[in-house]
Design an enzyme around this catalytic site. Sequence first.
Site, mmCIF file in Angstrom:
data_model
loop_
_atom_site.group_PDB
_atom_site.id
_atom_site.type_symbol
_atom_site.label_atom_id
_atom_site.label_comp_id
_atom_site.label_asym_id
_atom_site.label_seq_id
_atom_site.Cartn_x
_atom_site.Cartn_y
_atom_site.Cartn_z
ATOM 1 N N GLY A 11 73.550 69.717 36.194
ATOM 2 C CA GLY A 11 72.854 68.930 35.166
ATOM 3 C C GLY A 11 71.989 69.840 34.304
ATOM 4 N N ARG A 72 79.821 70.392 36.163
ATOM 5 C CA ARG A 72 79.889 70.421 37.627
ATOM 6 C C ARG A 72 81.364 70.690 37.925
ATOM 7 N NH1 ARG A 72 74.797 68.017 38.612
ATOM 8 N NH2 ARG A 72 74.346 66.241 37.278
ATOM 9 N N ASP A 103 70.912 73.260 43.261
ATOM 10 C CA ASP A 103 71.467 73.713 44.542
ATOM 11 C C ASP A 103 73.002 73.752 44.573
ATOM 12 O OD1 ASP A 103 71.571 70.970 44.505
ATOM 13 O OD2 ASP A 103 70.665 70.678 46.476
ATOM 14 N N THR A 125 66.540 72.694 36.953
ATOM 15 C CA THR A 125 66.869 71.275 37.166
ATOM 16 C C THR A 125 65.602 70.459 36.971
ATOM 17 O OG1 THR A 125 67.332 69.600 38.860
ATOM 18 C CG2 THR A 125 66.689 71.738 39.685
ATOM 19 N N ASP A 127 64.877 67.976 38.603
ATOM 20 C CA ASP A 127 64.547 67.303 39.868
ATOM 21 C C ASP A 127 63.431 67.997 40.671
ATOM 22 O OD1 ASP A 127 66.603 65.605 39.179
ATOM 23 O OD2 ASP A 127 68.081 66.591 40.469
ATOM 24 N N ASP A 129 63.784 70.063 43.006
ATOM 25 C CA ASP A 129 64.176 69.859 44.403
ATOM 26 C C ASP A 129 64.704 71.125 45.077
ATOM 27 O OD1 ASP A 129 66.475 70.072 42.908
ATOM 28 O OD2 ASP A 129 67.516 68.397 43.865
ATOM 29 N N ARG A 171 67.416 62.615 41.798
ATOM 30 C CA ARG A 171 68.438 62.634 42.856
ATOM 31 C C ARG A 171 67.789 62.245 44.187
ATOM 32 N NH1 ARG A 171 73.532 64.684 42.261
ATOM 33 N NH2 ARG A 171 73.006 65.808 40.388
HETATM 34 O O1 F6P Z 1 70.183 66.819 38.904
HETATM 35 C C1 F6P Z 1 69.769 66.348 37.666
HETATM 36 C C2 F6P Z 1 70.135 64.889 37.505
HETATM 37 O O2 F6P Z 1 69.672 64.459 36.241
HETATM 38 C C3 F6P Z 1 69.621 63.941 38.604
HETATM 39 O O3 F6P Z 1 68.267 63.633 38.448
HETATM 40 C C4 F6P Z 1 70.553 62.787 38.448
HETATM 41 O O4 F6P Z 1 70.678 62.070 39.647
HETATM 42 C C5 F6P Z 1 71.852 63.438 38.079
HETATM 43 O O5 F6P Z 1 71.537 64.722 37.549
HETATM 44 C C6 F6P Z 1 72.672 62.688 37.063
HETATM 45 O O6 F6P Z 1 73.861 63.391 36.872
HETATM 46 P P1 F6P Z 1 74.894 63.091 35.702
HETATM 47 O O7 F6P Z 1 74.276 63.585 34.430
HETATM 48 O O8 F6P Z 1 76.093 63.878 36.097
HETATM 49 O O9 F6P Z 1 75.074 61.620 35.682
#
Ligand code: F6P
Length: 319
Positions: A11, A72, A103, A125, A127, A129, A171
């Site tokens: 992300g 991803r 991660d 990120t 997050d 995290d 997340r």
């Molecule tokens: O890891 C960053 C993040 O924005 C999280 O907070 C969220 O759960 C996820 O990515 C959303 O992913 P996507 O943009 O693939 O829907």
Amino acid sequence: MKKLGVLTSGGDAPGMNAAIRAVVRKAIYHNIEVFGIHNGFQGLIDGHIEQMDIGSVGDIIQRGGTILHSARCEAFVTDEGQSRGIEQMEKRGIEGLIVIGGDGSFRGAQALSEKGYPCIGIPGTIDNDIAGTDFTIGFDTALNTVIEAIDKIRDTASSHERTFIIEVMGRNAGDLALWAGLADGAESILIPEKQDAMEDIIDRLKRGQERGKKHSIIILAEGVGSAFDYADDIKRTADLETRVTVLGHIQRGGSPTASDRVLASRLGAEAVDLLQAGQAGKVAGIQNNQLVHHDISDILSKKHTIDMNMFQLSKELSI
Ligand code: F6P
């Protein structure tokens, strides 16, 4: 080291561009050629790689997103994908790779390092995290986006005397919710690391009502569950007029804050220094405002923890 590569993965997060800029400029400062890999690990497999110069990172420090784009990539989990990635770099003489991401991205970097290809990770990120660093690039900007939104919601919550449940990203981590809740004086903060029983949440709302409070703000981290389910429960048990706002991807966009730009610049430059010093399989981070680095395997095996003192404080201040 004569040539290195850089990519962004997972992300996106505000400040990734500032990190790319720092990598490129610091490398060039040390007479190292830099190659930008587009679309994360997928671009590495596909050979979507081009040389960058000082100008390629001009005028990007203030921009959200990532000029290298991100993805991803399932294919990079396989041995075949990883070997193909190494091949693509070796045929261009690229001797080390800097991976900016979370991660999931570090797992790719770890796999390459285990195959003998030097990689350094930079935590990027929203997050926050990642273990081994107090802050990740993008967290501060996302946090400011969240509190700006909550301030606006508070206005309408107060006019209509409503209870709002605001769902934020993160997340499985509660950092965004916790920091936003503390910064915005939320009545309740619901995080995956310490889940409150519904009775406690209702108790808190009721106590507020008894003191004459006409509206309430509850911040819910997405890792806890759906804000709509909580809203239904509150409506049913406490008979309060409830509304839900899911902030979604606006949390990932926008111009990075000064704090994220500085963090990204420091971590980007540090990653180049680490590669140049012959380090591999490390993640650069910041702890107590000092640059640090840890083994990727340690970072991935440790669970990111939340600051429970902050959580307790949020409760004490929203009595
Ligand atoms: O890891 C960053 C993040 O924005 C999280 O907070 C969220 O759960 C996820 O990515 C959303 O992913 P996507 O943009 O693939 O829907």
